[in-house]
Design a protein around this motif. Structure first.
Motif, PDB file in Angstrom:
ATOM      1  N   THR B 366       0.830  -1.203   0.000  1.00  0.00           N
ATOM      2  CA  THR B 366       0.000   0.000   0.000  1.00  0.00           C
ATOM      3  C   THR B 366       0.871   1.263   0.000  1.00  0.00           C
ATOM      4  O   THR B 366       0.629   2.199  -0.768  1.00  0.00           O
ATOM      5  N   ILE B 367       1.877   1.246   0.843  1.00  0.00           N
ATOM      6  CA  ILE B 367       2.718   2.447   0.902  1.00  0.00           C
ATOM      7  C   ILE B 367       3.409   2.690  -0.438  1.00  0.00           C
ATOM      8  O   ILE B 367       3.426   3.813  -0.962  1.00  0.00           O
ATOM      9  N   VAL B 368       3.957   1.609  -0.977  1.00  0.00           N
ATOM     10  CA  VAL B 368       4.680   1.768  -2.241  1.00  0.00           C
ATOM     11  C   VAL B 368       3.744   2.252  -3.342  1.00  0.00           C
ATOM     12  O   VAL B 368       4.114   3.060  -4.196  1.00  0.00           O
ATOM     13  N   THR B 369       2.503   1.763  -3.304  1.00  0.00           N
ATOM     14  CA  THR B 369       1.560   2.169  -4.348  1.00  0.00           C
ATOM     15  C   THR B 369       1.072   3.585  -4.127  1.00  0.00           C
ATOM     16  O   THR B 369       0.974   4.374  -5.069  1.00  0.00           O
ATOM     17  N   MET B 370       0.791   3.939  -2.876  1.00  0.00           N
ATOM     18  CA  MET B 370       0.217   5.260  -2.639  1.00  0.00           C
ATOM     19  C   MET B 370       1.212   6.367  -2.929  1.00  0.00           C
ATOM     20  O   MET B 370       0.829   7.436  -3.383  1.00  0.00           O
ATOM     21  N   THR B 371       2.471   6.114  -2.679  1.00  0.00           N
ATOM     22  CA  THR B 371       3.455   7.135  -2.994  1.00  0.00           C
ATOM     23  C   THR B 371       3.913   7.057  -4.436  1.00  0.00           C
ATOM     24  O   THR B 371       4.866   7.711  -4.816  1.00  0.00           O
ATOM     25  N   THR B 372       3.173   6.246  -5.206  1.00  0.00           N
ATOM     26  CA  THR B 372       3.443   6.071  -6.643  1.00  0.00           C
ATOM     27  C   THR B 372       4.865   5.611  -6.923  1.00  0.00           C
ATOM     28  O   THR B 372       5.432   5.909  -7.974  1.00  0.00           O
ATOM     29  N   LEU B 373       5.447   4.858  -5.970  1.00  0.00           N
ATOM     30  CA  LEU B 373       6.779   4.312  -6.224  1.00  0.00           C
ATOM     31  C   LEU B 373       6.689   3.099  -7.144  1.00  0.00           C
ATOM     32  O   LEU B 373       7.339   3.028  -8.158  1.00  0.00           O
ATOM     33  N   GLY B 374       5.854   2.169  -6.690  1.00  0.00           N
ATOM     34  CA  GLY B 374       5.625   0.981  -7.512  1.00  0.00           C
ATOM     35  C   GLY B 374       6.868   0.145  -7.759  1.00  0.00           C
ATOM     36  O   GLY B 374       7.310   0.015  -8.901  1.00  0.00           O
TER      37      GLY B 374
END
Lengths: 219, 652
Positions: B366-374
């Motif tokens: 979730t964190i990686v996705t929400m900060t658009t890191l992906g």
């Protein structure tokens, strides 16, 4: 095209309810915003009072500067009066004074009321002045000064002195003063002072008569 | 007094007619108004521009140049106008103050010039109206800060001068705090900076893998393990320097407790502690893990740079003051993370070999996705998972992007607001103090006026003190009004000191009329005492019940009054007398010298009953037990009141 869409969206999504104002409230608002009072013409005032035109001009300029709306309400009156007596609490006495000036009892002292009062106080005959004083003391304006009314007035005056007096203000000083006053004024000892008793007793008192001249040159 | 009060004074005096029938004592005569002035138009010529206004308008503020007699100095008799050689544009604002009661600050003028004009015309800066007050203060502060900076830059070379007898400690502390003061301090400053940098770089480098010399086991080990001795020596040197610096600072600190609690000293301690712990901890396998962790703390040495950098300190302060906003951001992020992680976990639960093994495992996704890191290490495979994943990344953009500008603007708002709140608090205090001062000023002026004998009926104007004559008409009339009130109620206004004395004396019972004290003016040069009895009576020797010392300002007061200043008078003590009229002393009152002496006559026992209640004038000859002091010997006054005072006649 975009603006129209935005408009439509706004109208669809955000309902703007118009506020329904009743007729009365609108009028009330207008009235509150424009409480303005214009005094009568200069010549008329000059005829009604004992001031000269110049004096009236000076008085009005000062009055208008302080109260641009043309009337003084009780709060302002109390504030003004308390500036002169910083040591004590002059609100009660100012209240009585306000009632004495506000002859038509509409809650505001206009320039005419002001001038009427001042004319009596500064240029009136002794009879008129005493009449005015009687009116001040007679709180409920029934023509009689009772001991309670006098006590209220006396307490208000002593309140203006404040705490730091010399000699120290005792609790019953106003009451004693009232007793002295009634002894002097109440001729038939019926517990109230009528206007005739008042005027008669005052005219007999030298001191009072002499000091009536004191404030002639205030303006 | 407040604006326009002068306008209402005639009305207040007229209303005093209401007291007339109640007065137990005759009221004092009204002050003579010199030649009835009608209102006239004054012309004020300021550098050629003519301003015309009513005289009454200017008289509203008798404490200022234009409202007092000071403007007479600028009167040009030939042209019949008042000429001021000042800026006419600024004068417009000054004159508007008289007219409206509010002083506005001109936007396009220099604030310093405005201040100077205010000072010239006798207006205090506190009179600036509320609408312009904030801006005025802001600009003034800016100006002051700019000047201060310039001064500082000038002084940077010299440095503040230390008192000659400063100890080693103080010199050392000063050297630490201001490295620019001496070359030694500067050298020390740079040396420590250098060693901080060296230490940090060593920490970084020691983890880089270096190729081993022998190729046979092509092992790569970190440089720290290849050259342990070199790194150890460097570390020791740095730590020695840091320890020395810390101890020196501790020694030099003016307040050791405060120093120990300060952030910088904590950082220092944390920076050097791992080394010492490492020294004393034996190198066995169990604790080496913990030991390695400790080495992490060595990176805190980098924070020691904040002593060298102003910017870091400001950043730290910024974060501290913005803490609540940051906390909100964190909280909302946490909420979103938990929601989405839960959803993703349940969406992907069915799949086998899924990465989403638990909800906490889904947090990472979730964190990686929400900060658009992906990063792509965890990806959903079910359709529902993909749908929710896309919703997650979209909302991530919103959730993170929204609070950040809020935080930024909040930060600047909070920063300015803080400053404004302090300003407002200071202003409030000043305002209350000013109101109190004005109130006490009025009262004190009246009390002062009484002491100067203003209440006495003087047959000729000449005999009144100059200070009394030169009061403005407004003051005269106002004092007359207060005097009338006193007469009506047969009590007098006093100040706090006398009142508390009187109360205390009352509580003593018995001889209550005593209050002896010697009062002297606190700061007056040559406090003068003279008081005299204006009444002639048969001389009676020691009948003085009490002594009083009263201070008359004499020449000092005259100058002050002429300049229109108001000072709070020295606390006066009064005593009540219990002598009857015929006991009054006959004192020679012709002397007008301001010979100074302070008398304290021991109090003889009072054997006449204390008259604390004033008797009505009808009794004629009743003694009102008050003491009046006047500064000059004026002949007597109201017949009913008895005045006895102590005087220093030559033959006493």
């Amino acid at each position: 095209m975009n603006e129209k869409m935005a408009d439509v969206m706004v109208k669809v999504f955000i309902q703007i309810k118009p506020r329904r104002q009743t007729q009365d409230s609108v009028e009330d608002e207008l009235e509150m915003a424009t409480v303005r009072h214009r005094p009568e013409a200069l010549e008329l005032l000059e005829a009604q009072s004992k001031f000269t035109k110049k004096e009236l001009q000076i008085l009005y300029r000062g009055f208008k500067n302080e109260c641009p709306s043309g009337v003084v309400n009780e709060e302002t009156f109390k504030e003004i009066y308390s500036q002169f007596f910083p040591q004590g609490d002059s609100t009660t006495y100012a209240h009585f004074l306000f009632n004495a000036f506000d002859t038509d009892h509409n809650g505001a002292v206009s320039f005419e009321d002001f001038i009427k009062g001042l004319s009596i106080l500064l240029r009136g005959t002794v009879q008129e002045k005493l009449n005015w004083a009687f009116n001040l003391y007679d709180i409920n304006k029934d023509g009689y000064i009772t001991k309670e009314e006098m006590l209220d007035i006396m307490k208000a005056i002593y309140d203006m002195m404040g705490k730091c007096t010399y000699p120290v203000l005792k609790e019953d000083a106003p009451r004693q003063h009232v007793e002295t006053f009634f002894q002097k004024m109440d001729k038939n000892k019926d517990g109230v002072v009528t206007i005739d008793e008042f005027i008669e007793s005052c005219q007999k008192d030298e001191n009072i008569m002499r000091s009536m001249q004191l404030f002639e040159n205030v303006i | 007094m407040a604006a326009g009060v002068a306008t209402w004074l005639p009305f207040a005096r007229a209303a005093a007619v209401g007291w007339l029938p109640l007065a137990q004592q005759p009221l004092p005569p009204a002050p003579g108004v010199k030649a009835s002035r009608g209102d006239e138009v004054l012309v004020v010529n300021v550098s050629g521009r003519r301003f015309e206004t009513w005289k009454n308008t200017l008289d509203r503020y008798p404490d200022t140049l234009l409202g007092s007699s000071e403007k007479e100095f600028f009167y040009d008799a030939d042209s019949g106008e008042y000429f001021f050689d000042r800026d006419p544009d600024m004068f417009r604002h000054v004159l508007n103050f008289y007219r409206t009661g509010r002083l506005h600050c001109p936007r396009q003028e220099c604030i310093q010039a405005f201040d100077e004009e205010l000072a010239f015309y006798g207006l205090v800066p506190e009179l600036v109206g509320d609408c312009c007050l904030e801006e005025y203060r802001d600009r003034k502060k800016e100006n002051a800060e700019r000047l201060a900076e310039d001064e500082e830059a000038e002084q940077a070379g010299d440095g503040p001068a230390l008192p000659a007898g400063s100890s080693l400690r103080q010199r050392l502390w000063r050297a630490f705090e201001n490295p620019h003061t001496s070359t030694a301090a500067l050298v020390f400053y740079y040396v420590t900076g250098f060693f901080i940098a060296v230490s940090v770089i060593a920490n970084v480098v020691e983890t880089i893998p270096c190729r081993g010399p022998a190729r046979r086991p092509p092992r790569e080990q970190p440089c720290g393990d290849r050259f342990p001795l070199a790194f150890f020596c460097m570390d020791t040197a740095c730590v020695l320097i840091f320890t020395g610096e810390y101890l020196l600072r501790l020694f030099a600190a003016p307040s050791r407790c405060r120093f120990l609690r300060s952030v910088m000293s904590l950082i220092d301690v944390v920076a050097i502690l791992p080394y010492y712990i490492g020294l004393f901890v034996p190198k066995n396998e169990d604790v080496s893990g913990a030991f390695v962790t400790l080495r992490v703390f060595r990176v805190f040495r980098i924070f020691k740079f904040s002593r060298h950098s102003q910017g870091l300190r400001i950043l730290g302060y910024t974060l501290k003051s913005c803490a609540s906003e940051l906390g909100f951001l964190l909280f909302s992020l946490t909420m979103a993370i938990i929601i989405f992680a839960t959803v993703m976990f349940y969406a992907e639960k069915g799949t086998n070999k899924t990465n989403f093994t638990s909800i906490p495992a889904a947090f990472w996704y979730t964190i990686v996705t929400m900060t658009t890191l992906g990063y792509g290490d965890m990806v959903p495979s079910t359709i529902a998972g993909k749908i929710f994943g896309s919703i997650c990344s979209l909302s991530g953009v919103l959730v993170i992007a929204l609070p950040v500008p809020v935080i930024v603007s909040n930060f600047s708002r909070i920063y300015h607001q803080n400053q404004r709140a302090d300003k407002r608090r200071a202003q409030q205090k000043v305002r209350l103090a000013r109101i109190r001062l004005a109130k006490s000023g009025t009262t004190n002026a009246f009390l002062q006026y009484k002491q100067n004998g203003g209440l006495e009926d003087s047959s000729s104007v000449d005999e009144q003190a100059l200070c009394i004559r030169n009061r403005s008409a407004f003051e005269q009339q106002h004092h007359h009004l207060l005097h009338c009130l006193e007469k009506t109620t047969c009590h007098e206004f006093t100040d706090e000191l006398t009142f508390s004395e009187a109360v205390g004396a009352d509580s003593l019972g018995g001889r209550t009329s005593r209050s002896t004290s010697v009062s002297s003016q606190p700061a007056g040069p040559g406090s003068l005492l003279s008081s005299c009895c204006p009444r002639r009576a048969k001389r009676r020797a020691i009948r003085l019940a009490n002594s009083t010392a009263s201070v008359s300002r004499g020449s000092m007061q005259e100058l002050d009054t002429l300049a229109g200043l108001r000072r709070s008078p020295a606390p006066q003590s009064r005593s009540s007398l219990n002598a009857k009229p015929h006991d009054c002393l006959d004192l020679n009152c012709d002397s007008r010298d301001f010979v100074a002496a302070i008398i304290s006559i021991p109090t003889p026992p009072a054997n006449t009953p204390d008259e604390s209640q004033p008797s009505s004038p009808g009794d004629g000859g009743g003694a009102s037990s008050t003491l009046r002091n006047s500064s000059l010997g004026t002949p007597c006054l109201l017949p009913e009141t008895v005045k006895i005072s102590s005087l220093l006649p030559p033959d006493f």
